[in-house]
Scaffold this motif. Sequence first.
Motif, PDB file in Angstrom:
ATOM      1  N   VAL A   8       0.597  -1.346  -0.296  1.00  0.00           N
ATOM      2  CA  VAL A   8      -0.048  -0.162  -0.032  1.00  0.00           C
ATOM      3  C   VAL A   8       1.093   1.075   0.089  1.00  0.00           C
ATOM      4  CG1 VAL A   8      -1.489   1.401   1.825  1.00  0.00           C
ATOM      5  CG2 VAL A   8      -1.917  -0.628   1.187  1.00  0.00           C
ATOM      6  N   ALA A   9       1.511   0.546   0.840  1.00  0.00           N
ATOM      7  CA  ALA A   9       2.587   2.296   1.248  1.00  0.00           C
ATOM      8  C   ALA A   9       3.990   2.282  -0.381  1.00  0.00           C
ATOM      9  CB  ALA A   9       3.665   2.520   1.898  1.00  0.00           C
ATOM     10  N   LEU A  10       3.880   1.011  -0.766  1.00  0.00           N
ATOM     11  CA  LEU A  10       4.819   1.697  -2.451  1.00  0.00           C
ATOM     12  C   LEU A  10       4.050   2.534  -2.950  1.00  0.00           C
ATOM     13  CD1 LEU A  10       7.644   0.839  -3.918  1.00  0.00           C
ATOM     14  CD2 LEU A  10       7.001  -1.215  -4.668  1.00  0.00           C
ATOM     15  N   THR A  11       2.486   1.570  -3.277  1.00  0.00           N
ATOM     16  CA  THR A  11       1.698   1.941  -4.710  1.00  0.00           C
ATOM     17  C   THR A  11       1.674   3.239  -4.560  1.00  0.00           C
ATOM     18  OG1 THR A  11       0.974  -0.140  -4.546  1.00  0.00           O
ATOM     19  CG2 THR A  11      -0.536   1.676  -6.050  1.00  0.00           C
ATOM     20  N   GLY A  12       1.235   3.666  -3.019  1.00  0.00           N
ATOM     21  CA  GLY A  12       0.573   5.130  -3.072  1.00  0.00           C
ATOM     22  C   GLY A  12       1.767   5.994  -3.055  1.00  0.00           C
ATOM     23  N   GLN A  13       3.150   6.241  -2.471  1.00  0.00           N
ATOM     24  CA  GLN A  13       4.229   6.793  -3.486  1.00  0.00           C
ATOM     25  C   GLN A  13       4.779   6.966  -4.676  1.00  0.00           C
ATOM     26  OE1 GLN A  13       4.508   8.038   0.348  1.00  0.00           O
ATOM     27  NE2 GLN A  13       5.900   8.863  -1.007  1.00  0.00           N
ATOM     28  N   LEU A  14       4.658   5.160  -5.525  1.00  0.00           N
ATOM     29  CA  LEU A  14       4.117   5.964  -7.084  1.00  0.00           C
ATOM     30  C   LEU A  14       3.303   7.001  -7.144  1.00  0.00           C
ATOM     31  CD1 LEU A  14       4.302   1.943  -7.914  1.00  0.00           C
ATOM     32  CD2 LEU A  14       6.597   3.939  -8.204  1.00  0.00           C
ATOM     33  N   GLY A  15       2.161   6.393  -7.073  1.00  0.00           N
ATOM     34  CA  GLY A  15       0.978   7.744  -7.468  1.00  0.00           C
ATOM     35  C   GLY A  15       1.355   9.543  -7.469  1.00  0.00           C
ATOM     36  N   GLY A  16       2.052   9.305  -6.274  1.00  0.00           N
ATOM     37  CA  GLY A  16       2.539  10.685  -5.786  1.00  0.00           C
ATOM     38  C   GLY A  16       3.882  11.033  -6.527  1.00  0.00           C
ATOM     39  N   THR A  17       4.737  10.254  -7.201  1.00  0.00           N
ATOM     40  CA  THR A  17       5.912  10.702  -7.685  1.00  0.00           C
ATOM     41  C   THR A  17       5.480  10.665  -8.668  1.00  0.00           C
ATOM     42  OG1 THR A  17       6.839   9.194  -6.282  1.00  0.00           O
ATOM     43  CG2 THR A  17       8.058   9.448  -8.354  1.00  0.00           C
ATOM     44  N   ALA A  18       4.106   9.933  -8.746  1.00  0.00           N
ATOM     45  CA  ALA A  18       3.597  10.196 -10.755  1.00  0.00           C
ATOM     46  C   ALA A  18       3.748  12.048 -11.237  1.00  0.00           C
ATOM     47  CB  ALA A  18       2.768   9.113 -11.462  1.00  0.00           C
ATOM     48  N   LEU A  19       2.772  12.035  -9.976  1.00  0.00           N
ATOM     49  CA  LEU A  19       1.758  13.423 -10.098  1.00  0.00           C
ATOM     50  C   LEU A  19       2.607  14.123 -10.174  1.00  0.00           C
ATOM     51  CD1 LEU A  19      -0.442  15.289  -9.888  1.00  0.00           C
ATOM     52  CD2 LEU A  19      -0.038  15.378  -7.531  1.00  0.00           C
ATOM     53  N   MET A  20       3.962  14.479  -9.211  1.00  0.00           N
ATOM     54  CA  MET A  20       4.981  15.630  -9.002  1.00  0.00           C
ATOM     55  C   MET A  20       5.610  15.614 -10.552  1.00  0.00           C
ATOM     56  SD  MET A  20       6.563  17.599  -7.165  1.00  0.00           S
ATOM     57  CE  MET A  20       5.206  17.909  -5.783  1.00  0.00           C
ATOM     58  N   LEU A  21       6.105  13.954 -10.834  1.00  0.00           N
ATOM     59  CA  LEU A  21       6.831  14.298 -11.968  1.00  0.00           C
ATOM     60  C   LEU A  21       6.714  15.321 -13.383  1.00  0.00           C
ATOM     61  CD1 LEU A  21       8.858  10.249 -11.886  1.00  0.00           C
ATOM     62  CD2 LEU A  21       9.826  13.076 -11.580  1.00  0.00           C
ATOM     63  N   ALA A  22       4.775  15.139 -13.269  1.00  0.00           N
ATOM     64  CA  ALA A  22       4.292  16.037 -13.936  1.00  0.00           C
ATOM     65  C   ALA A  22       3.485  17.352 -13.495  1.00  0.00           C
ATOM     66  CB  ALA A  22       2.646  15.343 -14.309  1.00  0.00           C
ATOM     67  N   LEU A  23       4.237  17.685 -12.685  1.00  0.00           N
ATOM     68  CA  LEU A  23       4.321  19.417 -11.540  1.00  0.00           C
ATOM     69  C   LEU A  23       5.159  19.936 -12.095  1.00  0.00           C
ATOM     70  CD1 LEU A  23       1.662  18.745  -8.364  1.00  0.00           C
ATOM     71  CD2 LEU A  23       0.846  19.026 -11.256  1.00  0.00           C
ATOM     72  N   ALA A  24       6.534  19.146 -11.652  1.00  0.00           N
ATOM     73  CA  ALA A  24       7.933  20.050 -11.358  1.00  0.00           C
ATOM     74  C   ALA A  24       8.266  21.102 -13.129  1.00  0.00           C
ATOM     75  CB  ALA A  24       8.349  18.981 -10.973  1.00  0.00           C
ATOM     76  N   PRO A  25       7.812  19.688 -14.217  1.00  0.00           N
ATOM     77  CA  PRO A  25       8.762  20.961 -15.082  1.00  0.00           C
ATOM     78  C   PRO A  25       7.528  22.471 -15.372  1.00  0.00           C
ATOM     79  CG  PRO A  25       8.335  18.761 -15.814  1.00  0.00           C
ATOM     80  CD  PRO A  25       7.780  18.409 -14.307  1.00  0.00           C
ATOM     81  N   LEU A  26       6.352  21.792 -14.759  1.00  0.00           N
ATOM     82  CA  LEU A  26       5.691  23.580 -14.508  1.00  0.00           C
ATOM     83  C   LEU A  26       5.645  24.710 -14.270  1.00  0.00           C
ATOM     84  CD1 LEU A  26       2.477  21.450 -15.581  1.00  0.00           C
ATOM     85  CD2 LEU A  26       4.150  22.504 -16.990  1.00  0.00           C
ATOM     86  N   ALA A  27       6.274  24.299 -12.842  1.00  0.00           N
ATOM     87  CA  ALA A  27       6.987  25.565 -11.310  1.00  0.00           C
ATOM     88  C   ALA A  27       7.990  25.712 -12.524  1.00  0.00           C
ATOM     89  CB  ALA A  27       7.146  25.053 -10.336  1.00  0.00           C
ATOM     90  N   ALA A  28       8.488  26.949 -11.754  1.00  0.00           N
ATOM     91  CA  ALA A  28       9.691  27.537 -11.926  1.00  0.00           C
ATOM     92  C   ALA A  28      10.994  27.368 -11.295  1.00  0.00           C
ATOM     93  CB  ALA A  28       9.527  29.391 -11.524  1.00  0.00           C
ATOM     94  N   ALA A  29      11.649  27.357 -11.630  1.00  0.00           N
ATOM     95  CA  ALA A  29      13.398  26.606 -11.320  1.00  0.00           C
ATOM     96  C   ALA A  29      14.116  26.875 -11.460  1.00  0.00           C
ATOM     97  CB  ALA A  29      13.286  25.114 -11.412  1.00  0.00           C
ATOM     98  N   PRO A  30      14.485  28.443 -11.256  1.00  0.00           N
ATOM     99  CA  PRO A  30      16.057  29.065 -12.157  1.00  0.00           C
ATOM    100  C   PRO A  30      17.297  28.322 -11.510  1.00  0.00           C
ATOM    101  CG  PRO A  30      14.738  30.426  -9.961  1.00  0.00           C
ATOM    102  CD  PRO A  30      13.753  29.227 -10.065  1.00  0.00           C
ATOM    103  N   HIS A  31      16.686  28.141 -10.527  1.00  0.00           N
ATOM    104  CA  HIS A  31      18.609  27.223 -10.286  1.00  0.00           C
ATOM    105  C   HIS A  31      18.529  26.065  -9.494  1.00  0.00           C
ATOM    106  CE1 HIS A  31      22.946  28.029  -9.294  1.00  0.00           C
ATOM    107  NE2 HIS A  31      22.221  28.569  -8.143  1.00  0.00           N
ATOM    108  N   ILE A  32      18.348  24.864  -9.738  1.00  0.00           N
ATOM    109  CA  ILE A  32      18.121  23.294  -9.647  1.00  0.00           C
ATOM    110  C   ILE A  32      20.321  23.650  -8.726  1.00  0.00           C
ATOM    111  CG2 ILE A  32      17.928  21.441  -9.879  1.00  0.00           C
ATOM    112  CD1 ILE A  32      16.077  22.522 -12.069  1.00  0.00           C
TER     113      ILE A  32
END
Length: 288
Positions: free
Chosen positions: A32-56
């Motif tokens: 349950v924990a692993l599947t939940g984190q996979l779902g959360g990871t998929a969402l974050m990988l979709a959102l991260a490119p959309l947010a400003a990140a001037p200095h990584i």
Amino acid sequence: MGEALALASALCFGATHFLNGLLARRADSAAVALTGQLGGTALMLALAPLAAAPHITPAALGWGALSGLGTGLGVAFLYRGMSGGRFSVVVPLSDVAAVALPVLIGVALLGDRPTWPAWTGIAAAPPALWLISRSARADASPGAAAPRGRGVVASGACDGLVAGVGFAAQFVALAQADAAAGLWPLAVSRAVSVLALVPPVARRPRAPRMPGRLAWACAGVGALGTVAITLYVLAAREQLMSLAVVLTALYPAIPVLLGVTVLRERLTRAQAAGLACAGAAIALISLA
């Protein structure tokens, strides 16, 4: 604005832990924990490119990775405890540890200077932990009597404490990540949390099976958890880490309330006193 973000994070965290606790009673908790984190990871990988990140920077991503290790540890032990123990015991135990440790780290390493009420709250945490982790004879195994005059450790209490340490690492590490890196530290955190959860699942004697509908539910709840941690990061960027942590840590009010009302869980007097003490500790620590 920071306070509203932290309280919204608490609402999402509370709903996430309650729903995942129910799911962990229907399937293997590690799965349950692993599947939940996979779902959360998929969402974050979709959102991260959309947010400003001037200095990584590598440092920002490193803090994200450290937080991911804490997340993996926290959710694995939290859901294991909730799968067989009381929501109203496991969740508050993890919460008090997740609040007190970041405050202490802030004082020792980050230069925070809590007021005397905050120190009083920190001092109130150990007795709260002890009271919450005590269970009446009814919590013992059927047919086994507890020693006269003594309680036994409530089911899931140790798991709750270990989970709290993991969540404390998650909160502290994410608060140190440079805001100029945008959401990429969070994306790294989610990915590392998945890797941290793979060994517990792989060590199972048999590969855990999960029906498709249940897997999708776990992934959806995991995505809600990612929303919660994202709101916390945004709150920590608006105010002191200690205040953001404490406000976010109000989330046990939701699963505890639902555990008592919906699931008809019962609290002993000692545990009720412990919950009150934990609430006072959180309120006092917030003055840091």
